[in-house]
Design a protein around this motif. Structure first.
Motif, mmCIF file in Angstrom:
data_model
loop_
_atom_site.group_PDB
_atom_site.id
_atom_site.type_symbol
_atom_site.label_atom_id
_atom_site.label_comp_id
_atom_site.label_asym_id
_atom_site.label_seq_id
_atom_site.Cartn_x
_atom_site.Cartn_y
_atom_site.Cartn_z
ATOM 1 N N GLY A 11 2.370 10.587 -0.022
ATOM 2 C CA GLY A 11 2.207 10.271 1.387
ATOM 3 C C GLY A 11 1.737 11.409 2.264
ATOM 4 O O GLY A 11 1.232 11.185 3.366
ATOM 5 N N SER A 12 1.892 12.644 1.789
ATOM 6 C CA SER A 12 1.534 13.806 2.607
ATOM 7 C C SER A 12 1.233 14.980 1.688
ATOM 8 O O SER A 12 1.755 15.038 0.551
ATOM 9 N N SER A 14 2.484 17.689 2.072
ATOM 10 C CA SER A 14 3.771 18.382 1.913
ATOM 11 C C SER A 14 4.527 17.891 0.665
ATOM 12 O O SER A 14 5.473 18.520 0.221
ATOM 13 N N HIS A 41 1.708 4.281 5.829
ATOM 14 C CA HIS A 41 1.790 3.916 7.250
ATOM 15 C C HIS A 41 0.736 4.617 8.119
ATOM 16 O O HIS A 41 0.367 4.106 9.162
ATOM 17 N N ARG A 42 0.263 5.809 7.670
ATOM 18 C CA ARG A 42 -0.735 6.502 8.489
ATOM 19 C C ARG A 42 -2.159 6.101 8.117
ATOM 20 O O ARG A 42 -3.069 6.211 8.930
ATOM 21 N N ILE A 89 10.827 11.801 -2.676
ATOM 22 C CA ILE A 89 10.607 13.199 -2.296
ATOM 23 C C ILE A 89 11.793 13.685 -1.445
ATOM 24 O O ILE A 89 12.237 12.962 -0.537
HETATM 25 C C1 RP5 Z 1 6.187 10.768 4.205
HETATM 26 O O1 RP5 Z 1 6.695 11.551 5.224
HETATM 27 C C2 RP5 Z 1 5.578 11.717 3.233
HETATM 28 O O2 RP5 Z 1 5.614 11.170 1.954
HETATM 29 C C3 RP5 Z 1 6.399 12.961 3.367
HETATM 30 O O3 RP5 Z 1 7.363 13.088 2.341
HETATM 31 C C4 RP5 Z 1 7.105 12.777 4.705
HETATM 32 C C5 RP5 Z 1 6.811 13.892 5.685
HETATM 33 O O4 RP5 Z 1 5.429 13.998 5.859
HETATM 34 P P1 RP5 Z 1 4.798 15.230 6.671
HETATM 35 O O5 RP5 Z 1 5.410 15.193 8.041
HETATM 36 O O6 RP5 Z 1 5.170 16.487 5.916
HETATM 37 O O7 RP5 Z 1 3.303 14.991 6.665
HETATM 38 O O8 RP5 Z 1 5.255 9.870 4.668
#
Ligand code: RP5
Length: 163
Positions: A11-12, A14, A41-42, A89
């Motif tokens: 998702g990110s 990160s 979602h984004r 995560i």
């Molecule tokens: C989730 O939000 C992502 O998978 C990640 O673990 C979490 C935080 O995302 P960032 O704010 O680091 O982009 O969608």
């Protein structure tokens, strides 16, 4: 380059610190994969397009890692009948318990095979993907058996320090 057999989605960026454990394990076994950051979602439209595109290339399963209200794996599972392996995560405030419950508690009918929170989950999701692919790949099955053998040898050779 060969077509990917596994899609690794997170998702990110990160999440990469954790999800690279999945990528490394797949690389170690010589399994072709595609790794992407796509958020349910984004960037939902991008996610739907990606699932369609990568599935048409012959991918065999998805490994999806997300944190917090982690719906990425569930959304992917809702758009494909291919196996979806979810990796919760670790999150800042709830330490990944939120991610774990969001990923594992799929309502009946749309399964997500959910692994442990964090690095172990990411690596094990990849090993599970390898085990599945090995059902139809003798060489991969041999590599997996070797990998297990090495782990057993390490345990057998382990000596505890003197008191
Ligand atoms: C989730 O939000 C992502 O998978 C990640 O673990 C979490 C935080 O995302 P960032 O704010 O680091 O982009 O969608």
């Amino acid at each position: 380059m060969a077509e990917p057999l596994v899609a690794v989605v997170m998702g990110s960026s990160s999440d990469w610190e954790i999800m690279q454990q999945a990528a490394r394990a797949l690389q170690e076994f010589g399994v072709e994969f595609d790794a992407r950051v796509i958020s349910a979602h984004r960037s939902p439209d991008l996610l739907f397009d990606y699932i369609k595109e990568i599935s048409s290339q012959g991918v065999q399963c998805f490994i999806a890692g997300a944190g917090g209200a982690a719906h990425l794996a569930g959304v992917i599972a809702g758009k494909t009948t291919l196996p979806v392996l979810g990796v919760p995560i670790p999150s800042k405030y709830l330490k990944g318990m939120d991610s774990l419950l969001s990923t594992v508690q799929m309502p009946k009918g749309i399964p997500v095979a959910t692994f442990a929170i964090g690095e172990a989950g990411a690596a094990n999701a990849a090993l599970f993907a390898v085990a599945t692919l090995a059902l139809n790949d003798k060489l991969l099955a041999e590599k997996l058996a070797d990998y297990r053998k090495k782990q057993a040898e390490i345990i057998a050779e382990t000596k505890l320090p003197a008191l």
